[in-house]
Design a protein around this motif. Structure first.
Motif, PDB file in Angstrom:
ATOM      1  N   GLN A  42     -10.294  23.607 -16.553  1.00 46.55           N
ATOM      2  CA  GLN A  42      -9.575  24.584 -17.193  1.00 46.55           C
ATOM      3  C   GLN A  42      -8.329  24.192 -18.131  1.00 46.55           C
ATOM      4  OE1 GLN A  42     -11.802  27.300 -17.043  1.00 46.55           O
ATOM      5  NE2 GLN A  42      -9.937  28.616 -16.807  1.00 46.55           N
ATOM      6  N   ASN A  43      -7.748  22.980 -17.659  1.00 44.40           N
ATOM      7  CA  ASN A  43      -6.522  22.671 -18.314  1.00 44.40           C
ATOM      8  C   ASN A  43      -6.926  21.747 -19.433  1.00 44.40           C
ATOM      9  OD1 ASN A  43      -7.318  20.579 -16.954  1.00 44.40           O
ATOM     10  ND2 ASN A  43      -5.342  20.109 -16.063  1.00 44.40           N
ATOM     11  N   GLY A  44      -8.163  21.481 -19.562  1.00 43.40           N
ATOM     12  CA  GLY A  44      -8.753  20.513 -20.760  1.00 43.40           C
ATOM     13  C   GLY A  44      -8.957  19.314 -20.271  1.00 43.40           C
ATOM     14  N   ALA A  45      -8.654  18.845 -19.274  1.00 40.35           N
ATOM     15  CA  ALA A  45      -8.895  17.300 -18.762  1.00 40.35           C
ATOM     16  C   ALA A  45     -10.460  17.030 -18.394  1.00 40.35           C
ATOM     17  CB  ALA A  45      -8.109  17.323 -17.537  1.00 40.35           C
ATOM     18  N   PRO A  46     -10.663  16.016 -18.823  1.00 41.99           N
ATOM     19  CA  PRO A  46     -12.388  15.662 -18.659  1.00 41.99           C
ATOM     20  C   PRO A  46     -12.514  15.504 -16.950  1.00 41.99           C
ATOM     21  CG  PRO A  46     -11.228  13.649 -19.535  1.00 41.99           C
ATOM     22  CD  PRO A  46     -10.209  15.015 -19.591  1.00 41.99           C
ATOM     23  N   THR A  47     -13.680  16.124 -16.570  1.00 40.35           N
ATOM     24  CA  THR A  47     -14.154  15.977 -15.204  1.00 40.35           C
ATOM     25  C   THR A  47     -15.120  14.988 -14.831  1.00 40.35           C
ATOM     26  OG1 THR A  47     -15.178  18.019 -14.946  1.00 40.35           O
ATOM     27  CG2 THR A  47     -13.038  18.268 -14.568  1.00 40.35           C
ATOM     28  N   TRP A  48     -16.196  15.136 -15.415  1.00 36.28           N
ATOM     29  CA  TRP A  48     -17.511  14.570 -15.390  1.00 36.28           C
ATOM     30  C   TRP A  48     -17.511  13.582 -16.745  1.00 36.28           C
ATOM     31  CZ3 TRP A  48     -21.868  18.325 -13.661  1.00 36.28           C
ATOM     32  CH2 TRP A  48     -21.472  18.984 -12.399  1.00 36.28           C
ATOM     33  N   ARG A  49     -17.829  12.368 -16.552  1.00 31.86           N
ATOM     34  CA  ARG A  49     -18.064  11.583 -17.559  1.00 31.86           C
ATOM     35  C   ARG A  49     -19.439  10.770 -17.240  1.00 31.86           C
ATOM     36  NH1 ARG A  49     -13.768   9.420 -21.383  1.00 31.86           N
ATOM     37  NH2 ARG A  49     -11.938  10.942 -20.715  1.00 31.86           N
ATOM     38  N   PHE A  50     -20.255  10.765 -18.414  1.00 28.84           N
ATOM     39  CA  PHE A  50     -21.469  10.036 -18.174  1.00 28.84           C
ATOM     40  C   PHE A  50     -21.739   8.700 -19.728  1.00 28.84           C
ATOM     41  CE2 PHE A  50     -22.332  13.632 -15.894  1.00 28.84           C
ATOM     42  CZ  PHE A  50     -22.966  13.162 -14.904  1.00 28.84           C
ATOM     43  N   LYS A  51     -22.724   8.027 -19.433  1.00 21.72           N
ATOM     44  CA  LYS A  51     -22.630   7.131 -20.705  1.00 21.72           C
ATOM     45  C   LYS A  51     -23.315   8.024 -21.691  1.00 21.72           C
ATOM     46  CE  LYS A  51     -23.238   2.569 -18.267  1.00 21.72           C
ATOM     47  NZ  LYS A  51     -24.167   1.335 -18.204  1.00 21.72           N
ATOM     48  N   ARG A  52     -22.959   7.198 -23.019  1.00 22.92           N
ATOM     49  CA  ARG A  52     -23.578   7.859 -24.313  1.00 22.92           C
ATOM     50  C   ARG A  52     -24.694   8.496 -24.321  1.00 22.92           C
ATOM     51  NH1 ARG A  52     -24.049   4.191 -29.564  1.00 22.92           N
ATOM     52  NH2 ARG A  52     -26.144   3.454 -28.212  1.00 22.92           N
ATOM     53  N   ASN A  53     -25.870   7.642 -23.701  1.00 24.09           N
ATOM     54  CA  ASN A  53     -27.352   8.203 -24.059  1.00 24.09           C
ATOM     55  C   ASN A  53     -27.575   9.459 -23.138  1.00 24.09           C
ATOM     56  OD1 ASN A  53     -27.180   6.876 -21.499  1.00 24.09           O
ATOM     57  ND2 ASN A  53     -28.973   5.651 -22.056  1.00 24.09           N
ATOM     58  N   ILE A  54     -26.787   9.357 -22.055  1.00 24.09           N
ATOM     59  CA  ILE A  54     -27.028  10.546 -21.142  1.00 24.09           C
ATOM     60  C   ILE A  54     -26.410  11.715 -21.491  1.00 24.09           C
ATOM     61  CG2 ILE A  54     -26.594  11.672 -18.798  1.00 24.09           C
ATOM     62  CD1 ILE A  54     -27.327   8.909 -17.920  1.00 24.09           C
TER      63      ILE A  54
END
Length: 123
Positions: A42-54
Motif C-alpha cells: 500500500q505504501n508503494g514499497a515492493p514486496t515480491w521480486r522475481f527475475k526479469r524473464n518471469i
C-alpha cells in the motif's frame, strides 16, 4: 453471433500485443539478473521480486490463459443474441483491464528500478 466473437478475439489480440510490446521494450533496458518487483504494498514499497524473464512474462501469460478460458466459455454458450452480447462485453472489458493493469505495473516497476539505478539508459 460470430461477428461479436471475432471482435472479442481482435480485442484480446490487441491487448496481448500491447502487453507484449511493453514487456519487450522493458526487456532491453533490464539486465537478466535484475529482480523486478511484481507486487507493491500500500505504501508503494515492493514486496515480491522475481527475475526479469518471469516478471515480464507473468502478466501477458496470465492474460493469455484468462483469454483462452473466456473463449472456451463463449464457444460453449448457446447462440442467444443477448448472451453473445454479454460475453462480448465481458471479454472486451477484461482485455482492456489486463492491458491497463500491465502498463500501470510496468510503469511503477520501471520507475522503481530507475530510482535504484538498475535500468540501462534509453537507446
Amino acid at each position: 453471433m460470430p461477428i461479436l466473437s471475432l471482435a472479442g478475439d481482435a480485442l484480446w489480440i490487441i491487448a496481448l500485443s500491447i502487453m507484449a510490446g511493453g514487456s519487450r521494450s522493458a526487456w532491453g533496458r533490464i539486465a537478466p539478473e535484475t529482480k523486478i518487483p511484481l507486487q507493491f504494498a500500500q505504501n508503494g514499497a515492493p514486496t515480491w521480486r522475481f527475475k526479469r524473464n518471469i516478471a515480464l512474462s507473468a502478466f501477458p501469460a496470465t492474460a493469455f490463459v484468462v483469454g483462452i478460458l473466456l473463449v472456451v466459455f463463449n464457444r460453449n454458450v448457446a447462440a442467444d443474441p443477448s448472451t453473445a452480447l454479454i460475453f462480448f462485453g465481458v471479454r472486451a472489458t477484461v482485455a482492456a483491464l489486463f492491458a491497463i493493469m500491465h502498463l500501470r505495473w510496468l510503469t511503477a516497476a520501471l520507475e522503481l528500478l530507475d530510482r535504484e539505478g538498475l535500468l540501462k539508459p534509453l537507446p
